[in-house]
Scaffold this active site. Sequence first.
Site, mmCIF file in Angstrom:
data_model
loop_
_atom_site.group_PDB
_atom_site.id
_atom_site.type_symbol
_atom_site.label_atom_id
_atom_site.label_comp_id
_atom_site.label_asym_id
_atom_site.label_seq_id
_atom_site.Cartn_x
_atom_site.Cartn_y
_atom_site.Cartn_z
ATOM 1 N N ASP A 1 0.728 -1.068 -0.011
ATOM 2 C CA ASP A 1 0.138 -0.030 0.183
ATOM 3 C C ASP A 1 1.019 1.159 0.019
ATOM 4 O OD1 ASP A 1 -2.374 1.403 0.151
ATOM 5 O OD2 ASP A 1 -2.601 1.388 2.163
ATOM 6 N N GLY A 2 0.323 2.405 -0.991
ATOM 7 C CA GLY A 2 1.009 3.676 -0.652
ATOM 8 C C GLY A 2 1.716 4.103 -1.823
ATOM 9 N N ASN A 3 1.575 3.596 -2.881
ATOM 10 C CA ASN A 3 2.038 3.748 -4.185
ATOM 11 C C ASN A 3 1.542 5.321 -4.785
ATOM 12 O OD1 ASN A 3 3.671 1.409 -4.569
ATOM 13 N ND2 ASN A 3 2.061 0.536 -5.839
ATOM 14 N N ARG B 1 0.193 7.543 -2.719
ATOM 15 C CA ARG B 1 0.817 8.628 -1.857
ATOM 16 C C ARG B 1 2.022 9.097 -2.019
ATOM 17 N NH1 ARG B 1 -1.828 6.029 3.223
ATOM 18 N NH2 ARG B 1 -2.246 4.185 1.804
ATOM 19 N N ARG C 1 0.172 9.465 -10.220
ATOM 20 C CA ARG C 1 0.195 8.048 -9.229
ATOM 21 C C ARG C 1 0.879 6.918 -10.121
ATOM 22 N NH1 ARG C 1 -3.770 7.529 -5.352
ATOM 23 N NH2 ARG C 1 -4.065 5.335 -6.137
ATOM 24 N N HIS D 1 3.316 3.598 -9.042
ATOM 25 C CA HIS D 1 3.217 2.263 -9.260
ATOM 26 C C HIS D 1 4.454 1.660 -9.913
ATOM 27 C CE1 HIS D 1 -1.145 2.338 -8.152
ATOM 28 N NE2 HIS D 1 -1.421 2.908 -8.941
ATOM 29 N N GLU E 1 -11.431 -4.865 -6.134
ATOM 30 C CA GLU E 1 -12.175 -3.846 -5.980
ATOM 31 C C GLU E 1 -11.552 -2.759 -6.605
ATOM 32 O OE1 GLU E 1 -11.485 -5.621 -2.998
ATOM 33 O OE2 GLU E 1 -13.532 -6.250 -3.007
ATOM 34 N N TRP F 1 -10.948 -2.557 -9.577
ATOM 35 C CA TRP F 1 -11.494 -2.138 -10.808
ATOM 36 C C TRP F 1 -12.228 -0.588 -10.899
ATOM 37 C CZ3 TRP F 1 -9.466 -4.756 -15.045
ATOM 38 C CH2 TRP F 1 -9.193 -6.208 -14.681
ATOM 39 N N LEU G 1 11.510 -20.836 -3.650
ATOM 40 C CA LEU G 1 10.468 -19.828 -3.257
ATOM 41 C C LEU G 1 9.213 -19.982 -3.804
ATOM 42 C CD1 LEU G 1 9.783 -17.373 -1.418
ATOM 43 C CD2 LEU G 1 10.716 -15.799 -3.193
#
Length: 241
Positions: free
Chosen positions: A12-14, A16, A25, A29, A59, A61, A123
């Site tokens: 979270d936070g790209n 901002r 924005r 990303h 959500e 979309w 991994l």
Amino acid sequence: MNTPQHVAIIMDGNGRWAQRRGQMRTTGHRMGVEAVREAVRSAGELGIRYLTLFAFSSENWSRPEDEVNDLMGLLKFFVRRDLAELHREGVRVRVIGNRRALKADILSLLAEAEDLTRNNSALELIIAFNYGGRDDIARAARGLVDQVARGELDPQSINEDAISNALDTAGIPDPDLIIRTSGEQRISNFLIWQAAYAEFVFLPCLWPDFGRADFEEAIRQYSCRDRRFGSVAERDLALGS
């Protein structure tokens, strides 16, 4: 340090991160993709066996069309640029989420990543794409109902294990640790069944700034927790509490 087997991250936070720098924005990303690369590398070096990244929620979309298109483009960019390296490093890629609404080119790309890396074991990188925890449970429930209707499943045999095995994460252990960046403290419909006994660490850094030191700090906090899974710790038993 007690290393968790499975770490899941709400990245979270790209937006901002970009806005604080007076940028679009979409720039945030793009920088977030670089943080993904660092997180995958760090997970392997720290001995984590499973890493789940919340890449795109069901959500998301509702975001502006140009932002959604940019996110789709970044997914393609990440897979095309990094898939060969992930394969060389022994990373197995697995994608969870609802694929019905995805375009053919995205579906093909996800299938390619999964097929190429299927036999890798260093991994397991789980990408939650078009994923929602409630949708995951609803789809699992419909699948179990279909089995009952076909006479393949006794409804009385539906228990927690049956539901877990019907989810997108079947065969993957539940997350031990869930990290969320940006300072927000909510789960946002992410792995809501699987997170029943996960430890949560909320970090103030925005996702593009997430690095090895932040990963280690989250694991340090996790190591200090007393995971009881509903039972009582031995020291509390000794004290009669």
